[in-house]
Design a protein around this motif. Structure first.
Motif, mmCIF file in Angstrom:
data_model
loop_
_atom_site.group_PDB
_atom_site.id
_atom_site.type_symbol
_atom_site.label_atom_id
_atom_site.label_comp_id
_atom_site.label_asym_id
_atom_site.label_seq_id
_atom_site.Cartn_x
_atom_site.Cartn_y
_atom_site.Cartn_z
ATOM 1 N N ILE A 25 0.810 -1.226 0.000
ATOM 2 C CA ILE A 25 0.000 0.000 0.000
ATOM 3 C C ILE A 25 0.841 1.273 0.000
ATOM 4 C CG2 ILE A 25 -1.976 -1.115 1.077
ATOM 5 C CD1 ILE A 25 -1.172 0.220 3.707
ATOM 6 N N LEU A 26 2.147 1.126 0.012
ATOM 7 C CA LEU A 26 3.020 2.296 0.039
ATOM 8 C C LEU A 26 3.072 2.978 -1.323
ATOM 9 C CD1 LEU A 26 6.037 0.972 2.096
ATOM 10 C CD2 LEU A 26 4.147 2.398 2.898
ATOM 11 N N GLY A 27 3.298 4.265 -1.260
ATOM 12 C CA GLY A 27 3.489 5.027 -2.484
ATOM 13 C C GLY A 27 4.916 4.904 -2.982
ATOM 14 N N PRO A 28 5.199 5.438 -4.161
ATOM 15 C CA PRO A 28 6.537 5.309 -4.745
ATOM 16 C C PRO A 28 7.634 5.981 -3.918
ATOM 17 C CG PRO A 28 5.118 6.669 -6.134
ATOM 18 C CD PRO A 28 4.264 6.110 -5.046
ATOM 19 N N VAL A 29 7.333 7.108 -3.299
ATOM 20 C CA VAL A 29 8.351 7.793 -2.494
ATOM 21 C C VAL A 29 8.701 6.955 -1.274
ATOM 22 C CG1 VAL A 29 8.810 9.833 -1.079
ATOM 23 C CG2 VAL A 29 7.694 10.095 -3.297
ATOM 24 N N GLN A 30 7.689 6.422 -0.609
ATOM 25 C CA GLN A 30 7.944 5.589 0.565
ATOM 26 C C GLN A 30 8.736 4.344 0.183
ATOM 27 O OE1 GLN A 30 3.785 5.403 1.281
ATOM 28 N NE2 GLN A 30 3.922 6.602 3.156
ATOM 29 N N ARG A 31 8.440 3.767 -0.960
ATOM 30 C CA ARG A 31 9.185 2.580 -1.411
ATOM 31 C C ARG A 31 10.650 2.915 -1.681
ATOM 32 N NH1 ARG A 31 6.127 -1.945 -4.013
ATOM 33 N NH2 ARG A 31 3.961 -1.593 -3.424
ATOM 34 N N ARG A 32 10.896 4.072 -2.282
ATOM 35 C CA ARG A 32 12.293 4.476 -2.542
ATOM 36 C C ARG A 32 13.047 4.679 -1.241
ATOM 37 N NH1 ARG A 32 10.094 7.392 -6.988
ATOM 38 N NH2 ARG A 32 9.953 9.271 -5.728
ATOM 39 N N ILE A 33 12.392 5.290 -0.271
ATOM 40 C CA ILE A 33 13.044 5.503 1.033
ATOM 41 C C ILE A 33 13.388 4.158 1.657
ATOM 42 C CG2 ILE A 33 12.703 6.339 3.389
ATOM 43 C CD1 ILE A 33 10.960 8.605 2.106
ATOM 44 N N GLU A 59 12.531 3.800 11.897
ATOM 45 C CA GLU A 59 12.228 4.592 10.698
ATOM 46 C C GLU A 59 11.333 3.804 9.742
ATOM 47 O OE1 GLU A 59 15.298 6.944 8.708
ATOM 48 O OE2 GLU A 59 16.628 6.409 10.372
ATOM 49 N N VAL A 60 11.646 2.529 9.557
ATOM 50 C CA VAL A 60 10.853 1.685 8.669
ATOM 51 C C VAL A 60 9.426 1.575 9.204
ATOM 52 C CG1 VAL A 60 10.552 -0.683 7.822
ATOM 53 C CG2 VAL A 60 12.808 0.407 7.740
ATOM 54 N N LYS A 61 9.288 1.359 10.508
ATOM 55 C CA LYS A 61 7.953 1.277 11.103
ATOM 56 C C LYS A 61 7.161 2.555 10.858
ATOM 57 C CE LYS A 61 8.715 -1.889 14.958
ATOM 58 N NZ LYS A 61 8.730 -1.957 16.432
ATOM 59 N N SER A 62 7.808 3.698 11.038
ATOM 60 C CA SER A 62 7.083 4.956 10.842
ATOM 61 C C SER A 62 6.661 5.119 9.385
ATOM 62 C CB SER A 62 7.902 6.153 11.319
ATOM 63 O OG SER A 62 8.988 6.397 10.472
ATOM 64 N N ILE A 63 7.478 4.671 8.446
ATOM 65 C CA ILE A 63 7.117 4.740 7.023
ATOM 66 C C ILE A 63 5.927 3.826 6.744
ATOM 67 C CG2 ILE A 63 7.896 4.126 4.689
ATOM 68 C CD1 ILE A 63 10.695 5.140 5.613
ATOM 69 N N LEU A 64 5.951 2.620 7.316
ATOM 70 C CA LEU A 64 4.839 1.705 7.109
ATOM 71 C C LEU A 64 3.553 2.261 7.706
ATOM 72 C CD1 LEU A 64 6.557 -1.733 7.711
ATOM 73 C CD2 LEU A 64 5.899 -0.707 5.541
ATOM 74 N N TRP A 65 3.633 2.860 8.886
ATOM 75 C CA TRP A 65 2.442 3.445 9.509
ATOM 76 C C TRP A 65 1.945 4.634 8.708
ATOM 77 C CZ3 TRP A 65 -0.962 1.495 12.549
ATOM 78 C CH2 TRP A 65 -0.602 0.445 13.381
ATOM 79 N N GLU A 66 2.867 5.418 8.163
ATOM 80 C CA GLU A 66 2.461 6.559 7.320
ATOM 81 C C GLU A 66 1.683 6.056 6.112
ATOM 82 O OE1 GLU A 66 4.566 9.747 4.370
ATOM 83 O OE2 GLU A 66 5.627 9.238 6.206
ATOM 84 N N GLY A 67 2.143 4.965 5.516
ATOM 85 C CA GLY A 67 1.437 4.376 4.386
ATOM 86 C C GLY A 67 0.053 3.903 4.776
ATOM 87 N N ARG A 68 -0.082 3.377 5.968
ATOM 88 C CA ARG A 68 -1.385 2.919 6.445
ATOM 89 C C ARG A 68 -2.340 4.098 6.611
ATOM 90 N NH1 ARG A 68 -2.086 -0.723 11.780
ATOM 91 N NH2 ARG A 68 -2.277 -2.431 10.337
ATOM 92 N N ARG A 69 -1.826 5.219 7.131
ATOM 93 C CA ARG A 69 -2.674 6.393 7.379
ATOM 94 C C ARG A 69 -3.045 7.122 6.085
ATOM 95 N NH1 ARG A 69 1.240 7.468 11.496
ATOM 96 N NH2 ARG A 69 2.109 9.011 10.087
#
Length: 72
Positions: A25-33, A59-69
């Motif tokens: 469910i992540l966007g392209p920017v989150q995947r690149r990070i 950091e990875v957890k926060s990116i995954l949670w951002e994708g969820r939100r």
């Protein structure tokens, strides 16, 4: 095999499945990070830098949670 022996394997399998669900469910920017952070995590783990590795994991957890939100 007893339940005690399979429980850690089942928990790891569940965590991997959850990680994969979030990753889809992540966007392209989150995947690149994440593509930058994951090799750093592996290098820190191989170097024995537990604190550094835990920092990357957070950091990875926060990116995954951002994708969820932000998936809606």
């Amino acid at each position: 095999m007893s339940t005690i022996q399979t429980a850690p394997h089942d928990a790891m399998h569940d965590e991997l499945n959850e990680f994969r669900r979030h990753l889809r469910i992540l966007g392209p920017v989150q995947r690149r990070i994440l593509s930058v952070l994951m090799p750093q995590l592996i290098a820190l783990e191989e170097a024995g830098d537990a604190d550094g590795a835990l920092s990357i994991i957070e950091e990875v957890k926060s990116i995954l949670w951002e994708g969820r939100r932000t998936r809606h």
